[in-house]
Design a protein around this motif. Structure first.
Motif, mmCIF file in Angstrom:
data_model
loop_
_atom_site.group_PDB
_atom_site.id
_atom_site.type_symbol
_atom_site.label_atom_id
_atom_site.label_comp_id
_atom_site.label_asym_id
_atom_site.label_seq_id
_atom_site.Cartn_x
_atom_site.Cartn_y
_atom_site.Cartn_z
ATOM 1 N N VAL A 173 17.172 20.543 -4.756
ATOM 2 C CA VAL A 173 17.196 19.083 -4.855
ATOM 3 C C VAL A 173 16.073 18.654 -5.790
ATOM 4 N N PRO A 174 16.168 17.473 -6.360
ATOM 5 C CA PRO A 174 15.075 16.980 -7.207
ATOM 6 C C PRO A 174 13.750 16.966 -6.452
ATOM 7 N N GLU A 175 12.670 17.194 -7.203
ATOM 8 C CA GLU A 175 11.355 17.254 -6.559
ATOM 9 C C GLU A 175 11.024 15.976 -5.804
ATOM 10 N N ALA A 176 11.404 14.827 -6.367
ATOM 11 C CA ALA A 176 11.104 13.558 -5.715
ATOM 12 C C ALA A 176 11.819 13.441 -4.372
ATOM 13 N N VAL A 177 13.050 13.941 -4.306
ATOM 14 C CA VAL A 177 13.802 13.909 -3.050
ATOM 15 C C VAL A 177 13.164 14.844 -2.031
ATOM 16 N N GLY A 178 12.754 16.024 -2.489
ATOM 17 C CA GLY A 178 12.087 16.957 -1.589
ATOM 18 C C GLY A 178 10.785 16.404 -1.050
ATOM 19 N N LEU A 179 10.026 15.706 -1.891
ATOM 20 C CA LEU A 179 8.780 15.079 -1.453
ATOM 21 C C LEU A 179 9.059 14.009 -0.402
ATOM 22 N N THR A 180 10.084 13.195 -0.627
ATOM 23 C CA THR A 180 10.436 12.146 0.341
ATOM 24 C C THR A 180 10.829 12.757 1.678
ATOM 25 N N ALA A 181 11.636 13.813 1.652
ATOM 26 C CA ALA A 181 12.042 14.479 2.896
ATOM 27 C C ALA A 181 10.832 15.007 3.647
ATOM 28 N N LEU B 91 0.827 -1.208 0.000
ATOM 29 C CA LEU B 91 0.000 0.000 0.000
ATOM 30 C C LEU B 91 0.857 1.251 0.000
ATOM 31 N N GLU B 92 1.952 1.209 0.767
ATOM 32 C CA GLU B 92 2.830 2.379 0.820
ATOM 33 C C GLU B 92 3.519 2.605 -0.524
ATOM 34 N N ARG B 93 3.915 1.510 -1.186
ATOM 35 C CA ARG B 93 4.542 1.661 -2.498
ATOM 36 C C ARG B 93 3.562 2.232 -3.510
ATOM 37 N N ALA B 94 2.289 1.814 -3.432
ATOM 38 C CA ALA B 94 1.279 2.376 -4.328
ATOM 39 C C ALA B 94 1.088 3.860 -4.061
ATOM 40 N N ARG B 95 1.101 4.238 -2.789
ATOM 41 C CA ARG B 95 0.964 5.655 -2.438
ATOM 42 C C ARG B 95 2.161 6.454 -2.955
ATOM 43 N N ILE B 96 3.359 5.884 -2.820
ATOM 44 C CA ILE B 96 4.554 6.556 -3.331
ATOM 45 C C ILE B 96 4.453 6.733 -4.838
ATOM 46 N N VAL C 185 13.554 3.991 -2.331
ATOM 47 C CA VAL C 185 13.310 4.360 -3.724
ATOM 48 C C VAL C 185 14.512 5.105 -4.301
ATOM 49 N N HIS C 186 15.174 5.903 -3.474
ATOM 50 C CA HIS C 186 16.316 6.720 -3.920
ATOM 51 C C HIS C 186 17.654 6.054 -3.614
ATOM 52 N N GLY C 187 17.634 4.840 -3.063
ATOM 53 C CA GLY C 187 18.883 4.182 -2.711
ATOM 54 C C GLY C 187 19.516 4.724 -1.451
#
Length: 370
Positions: free
Chosen positions: A276-284, A181-186, A345-347
């Motif tokens: 930083v990349p948008e995806a990294v900012g979202l993860t943070a 479920l978390e991966r689908a949300r990501i 996801v980002h390693g």
């Protein structure tokens, strides 16, 4: 079956008793106390009955060691205990059976531990090997009672551990479902980030003939084809997003948050101004959000701090909280698992552990440049 045999007699084993039990430490203390008492009794009885020949330390080590090993590795404890049966039989040959007196009662405890934590195949193989060893050591008249008693011990232990094994399977399946479920949300959240970049590709391809003078017809066709491919990719991602969205869930049209939005979660947060990349900012952002939620739920009234900084091309996110009041409970118990999924996801890497002052710290390292 060969793999099970190797697991029983050779492979490294990390199964431990009382894992997940509420009063684990007191129970472990009782097991160690039992092992110590039995070791003292066995070794002292040997000294009193046999000529002092220096073998009593071996008996003490076998009994105490096998009992203590059940705390770390039940199969290794069983291997030592079974080898100990042979050694004790050689040292005390007067007994008709290895289970002839109270001094041998340390062995059933090890069998109980094995049966309580392992699956049926392992327990069955342990039962067969134990029966064979007892048959070789005991006199014929004493073999059947000894083997029958130890098989009963294994059966009781296996029945006792059945509930625990069922709970472990339930928790494993629940954690796996939560991870999916978390991966689908990501994936749903990352869709907006990727779609934004693809939209920029479309815009630049469509405006290229107007921005680049003297562009040949072949170049215009190339940009047109690239723009069409980018549009098709966006459509495909939207269709994929519809598959990932839960039944009845509406599309989230709000822009995804990033580093700049972390201060809305914590007014005193120290956030780097680095790009930083948008995806990294979202993860943070999601890590800070989840960590603060956990702190409010499990340490109400605690003081929290948030630090987000760029260190050696890795975005470091640290959320700490001091000791607080009693936990309010609640939550699905998958917050940390979800954070680890996002960082993976980002390693990157994530650690979460109590601090020396009784608080808690969540630390994530997210690579910025791949």
């Amino acid at each position: 079956m060969i793999r099970t045999l190797l697991q029983v007699v050779l492979f490294r084993d990390r199964s431990r008793i009382f894992d997940g039990v509420r009063f684990r430490r007191p129970l472990l203390g009782l097991v160690l106390l039992h092992g110590l008492i039995m070791a003292l009794g066995v070794s002292s009885d040997y000294v009193s009955r046999e000529e002092p020949d220096g073998w009593w330390p071996l008996l003490f080590a076998i009994v105490a060691g096998s009992t203590a090993l059940t705390l770390r590795s039940t199969l290794v404890a069983w291997r030592l205990a079974t080898a100990g049966l042979v050694a004790m039989r050689l040292l005390v040959p007067s007994e008709p059976s290895p289970l002839g007196s109270w001094q041998w009662w340390w062995y059933p405890v090890v069998l109980l531990a094995v049966a309580a934590v392992h699956r049926g195949r392992v327990v069955l193989l342990v039962a067969l090997i134990t029966s064979g060893v007892l048959s070789a050591l005991a006199e014929p008249a004493a073999t059947l009672p000894a083997v029958g008693f130890l098989l009963l011990v294994l059966l009781v232990g296996y029945a006792f551990g059945a509930r625990g094994r069922a709970e472990q399977r339930f928790h494993a399946e629940r954690d796996e479902k939560a991870a999916l479920l978390e991966r689908a949300r990501i994936a749903r959240e990352m869709h907006d980030v990727v779609a934004h970049h693809m939209s920029l590709v479309v815009v630049r391809c469509e405006t290229a003939p107007y921005r680049i003078t003297d562009l040949p017809e072949a170049g215009k066709r190339e940009f047109a084809e690239l723009g069409a491919a980018a549009r098709a990719a966006i459509t495909d991602m939207q269709q994929l997003l519809g598959v990932l969205r839960a039944s009845g869930q509406r599309a989230d049209r709000a822009p995804q948050p990033g580093l700049a939005d972390i201060r809305s979660l914590h007014a005193d947060a120290s956030v780097s101004e680095a790009e930083v990349p948008e995806a990294v900012g979202l993860t943070a952002y999601r890590i800070v959000q989840e960590a603060l939620t956990n702190a409010g739920r499990h340490a109400p009234g605690s003081t929290t701090s948030v630090t987000v900084e760029l260190v050696d091309e890795r975005l470091r996110v640290v959320v700490r909280n001091t000791a607080g009041g009693p936990s309010l409970g609640g939550g699905g118990g998958h917050g940390l698992a979800g954070m680890r999924e996002r960082v993976a996801v980002h390693g990157g890497s994530l650690t979460a552990a109590p601090t020396a002052d009784g608080g808690f710290e969540v630390r994530a390292e997210i690579p910025v440049a791949q």
